[in-house]
Enzyme design. Structure first.
Site, PDB file in Angstrom:
ATOM      1  N   TYR A   1     -29.099  63.503   6.860  1.00 29.62           N
ATOM      2  CA  TYR A   1     -29.768  63.693   8.162  1.00 29.62           C
ATOM      3  C   TYR A   1     -31.259  63.991   7.960  1.00 29.62           C
ATOM      4  CZ  TYR A   1     -30.321  65.771  12.879  1.00 29.62           C
ATOM      5  OH  TYR A   1     -30.713  66.080  14.159  1.00 29.62           O
TER       6      TYR A   1
ATOM      7  N   LYS B   1     -34.218  61.629   9.377  1.00 29.52           N
ATOM      8  CA  LYS B   1     -35.201  62.146  10.336  1.00 29.52           C
ATOM      9  C   LYS B   1     -36.612  62.133   9.735  1.00 29.52           C
ATOM     10  CE  LYS B   1     -32.480  63.091  13.877  1.00 29.52           C
ATOM     11  NZ  LYS B   1     -32.522  62.284  15.099  1.00 29.52           N
TER      12      LYS B   1
HETATM   13  P1  NAI Z   1     -25.227  65.368  21.054  1.00 36.38           P
HETATM   14  O1  NAI Z   1     -24.253  65.159  19.965  1.00 36.38           O
HETATM   15  O2  NAI Z   1     -24.937  66.365  22.116  1.00 36.38           O
HETATM   16  O3  NAI Z   1     -25.600  64.000  21.750  1.00 36.38           O
HETATM   17  C1  NAI Z   1     -25.890  62.878  20.992  1.00 36.38           C
HETATM   18  C2  NAI Z   1     -25.868  61.689  21.888  1.00 36.38           C
HETATM   19  O4  NAI Z   1     -26.034  60.526  21.093  1.00 36.38           O
HETATM   20  C3  NAI Z   1     -24.521  61.547  22.596  1.00 36.38           C
HETATM   21  O5  NAI Z   1     -24.751  61.092  23.900  1.00 36.38           O
HETATM   22  C4  NAI Z   1     -23.812  60.487  21.747  1.00 36.38           C
HETATM   23  O6  NAI Z   1     -22.884  59.739  22.470  1.00 36.38           O
HETATM   24  C5  NAI Z   1     -24.990  59.637  21.354  1.00 36.38           C
HETATM   25  N1  NAI Z   1     -24.734  58.807  20.193  1.00 36.38           N
HETATM   26  C6  NAI Z   1     -24.319  59.197  18.969  1.00 36.38           C
HETATM   27  N2  NAI Z   1     -24.164  58.116  18.191  1.00 36.38           N
HETATM   28  C7  NAI Z   1     -24.488  57.049  18.935  1.00 36.38           C
HETATM   29  C8  NAI Z   1     -24.523  55.658  18.708  1.00 36.38           C
HETATM   30  N3  NAI Z   1     -24.187  55.140  17.533  1.00 36.38           N
HETATM   31  N4  NAI Z   1     -24.902  54.848  19.711  1.00 36.38           N
HETATM   32  C9  NAI Z   1     -25.237  55.353  20.904  1.00 36.38           C
HETATM   33  N5  NAI Z   1     -25.217  56.648  21.196  1.00 36.38           N
HETATM   34  C10 NAI Z   1     -24.845  57.482  20.219  1.00 36.38           C
HETATM   35  O7  NAI Z   1     -26.590  65.710  20.317  1.00 36.38           O
HETATM   36  P2  NAI Z   1     -27.975  66.295  20.822  1.00 36.38           P
HETATM   37  O8  NAI Z   1     -28.090  67.638  20.235  1.00 36.38           O
HETATM   38  O9  NAI Z   1     -28.182  66.090  22.257  1.00 36.38           O
HETATM   39  O10 NAI Z   1     -28.940  65.335  19.974  1.00 36.38           O
HETATM   40  C11 NAI Z   1     -29.834  64.397  20.528  1.00 36.38           C
HETATM   41  C12 NAI Z   1     -30.864  64.059  19.472  1.00 36.38           C
HETATM   42  O11 NAI Z   1     -31.595  65.233  19.123  1.00 36.38           O
HETATM   43  C13 NAI Z   1     -30.276  63.512  18.180  1.00 36.38           C
HETATM   44  O12 NAI Z   1     -31.098  62.497  17.679  1.00 36.38           O
HETATM   45  C14 NAI Z   1     -30.310  64.721  17.283  1.00 36.38           C
HETATM   46  O13 NAI Z   1     -30.357  64.354  15.934  1.00 36.38           O
HETATM   47  C15 NAI Z   1     -31.576  65.398  17.735  1.00 36.38           C
HETATM   48  N6  NAI Z   1     -31.675  66.803  17.397  1.00 36.38           N
HETATM   49  C16 NAI Z   1     -30.805  67.737  17.906  1.00 36.38           C
HETATM   50  C17 NAI Z   1     -30.956  69.056  17.566  1.00 36.38           C
HETATM   51  C18 NAI Z   1     -30.050  70.134  18.088  1.00 36.38           C
HETATM   52  O14 NAI Z   1     -30.190  71.275  17.656  1.00 36.38           O
HETATM   53  N7  NAI Z   1     -29.151  69.875  18.991  1.00 36.38           N
HETATM   54  C19 NAI Z   1     -31.995  69.493  16.641  1.00 36.38           C
HETATM   55  C20 NAI Z   1     -32.851  68.452  16.182  1.00 36.38           C
HETATM   56  C21 NAI Z   1     -32.673  67.155  16.547  1.00 36.38           C
END
Ligand code: NAI
Length: 250
Positions: free
Chosen positions: A158, A162
């Site tokens: 990851y 990133k």
């Molecule tokens: P989450 O797991 O709640 O949501 C992720 C979203 O991406 C979901 O809607 C899921 O269906 C979608 N997704 C996953 N794989 C997919 C694919 N192959 N095709 C289409 N959609 C896909 O995660 P969250 O926390 O909302 O994360 C959103 C972004 O923020 C991600 O890129 C994550 O890496 C990043 N992020 C999150 C952090 C956190 O603490 N929650 C911290 C730093 C970055």
């Protein structure tokens, strides 16, 4: 509806059915943009689409896997068919497959690269082709992570993906400036979503002890920065990384 700063613009938010992506879709819609939201789970996507529509937005949900080229192209086509153009792309879809480096499986490395990094490339290529053809400029906003800037034990895949996103953001910003397409990244720290819900209470305490603001962030606090970068006020900003992390990484 009253006039919003993004009236007439069209945005795509990948992985927008929950968490940070759903918060971003809501704020862009609140500012007047028509929003195309993608995700893999049709039911979940439909629920989010309905919620956003109920708030008065013009929303389209498209089931698409961000890591598959045909899906990425179909998603951009669907946006064009329904709303005629794309002005804003938010590459938000992301996954984690954590493990210690010495135990990490090849498929966990590959899948994290595919969704987080390759997916962003595929979506950016498909969308900016359209923006270049229309000569209307645009915005690309990539959701990176604090892990990509400072590294995180147990997240070699990851963190690499990133960090790769940050390099991609800067290269794309240089290439696409000629077409008035601005490319930036937003790097969240610890944010309250399904992704972080799995962290044990002890590990969470340990992480929070490193956050000067001493609390976990909300999806909205990330979405506010994306909203700013999507708008006219950010017209002189490209190739930058905006950290939203309570001071965890400076
Ligand atoms: P989450 O797991 O709640 O949501 C992720 C979203 O991406 C979901 O809607 C899921 O269906 C979608 N997704 C996953 N794989 C997919 C694919 N192959 N095709 C289409 N959609 C896909 O995660 P969250 O926390 O909302 O994360 C959103 C972004 O923020 C991600 O890129 C994550 O890496 C990043 N992020 C999150 C952090 C956190 O603490 N929650 C911290 C730093 C970055």
């Amino acid at each position: 509806m009253t006039k919003g700063p993004l009236d007439g613009r069209v945005a795509i938010v990948t992985g927008g059915s929950r968490g940070i992506g759903a918060a971003i879709a809501a704020l862009l819609a609140e500012d007047g943009a028509a929003v195309v939201v993608s995700g893999r789970d049709a039911d979940r996507l439909q629920r989010t689409t309905k919620e956003l529509e109920a708030q008065g937005g013009a929303i389209l949900g498209v089931v698409a896997d961000a890591a598959i080229r045909q899906d990425a192209e179909r998603l951009v086509d669907a946006a064009k068919q329904r709303f005629g153009r794309v002005d804003i792309l938010v590459n938000n879809a992301g996954i984690v497959r954590d493990d210690l480096l010495v135990r990490m499986k090849d498929e966990d490395w590959d899948r994290v690269m595919e969704v987080n990094l390759r997916g962003t490339f595929l979506m950016t290529r498909a969308t900016t082709k359209l923006m270049i053809r229309r000569k209307s400029g645009g915005r690309v906003i990539n959701i990176a992570s604090t892990s990509g800037a400072m590294g995180n034990a147990g997240q070699a895949n990851y963190s690499a993906a990133k960090a790769g996103l940050i390099g991609f953001t800067k290269a794309a910003a240089r290439e696409l400036a000629h077409w008035f397409i601005l490319v930036n990244a937003v790097a969240p720290g610890l944010i309250e979503t399904d992704m972080t819900a799995a962290i044990s209470p002890e590990a969470r305490e340990g992480l929070l002890a490193q956050v000067p603001l001493r609390r976990i962030g909300t999806p909205r606090e990330v979405a506010e920065v994306v909203r700013f970068l999507a708008g006219d006020a950010a017209a002189y900003i490209t190739g930058q990384v905006f950290h939203v992390n309570g001071g965890l990484y400076m």
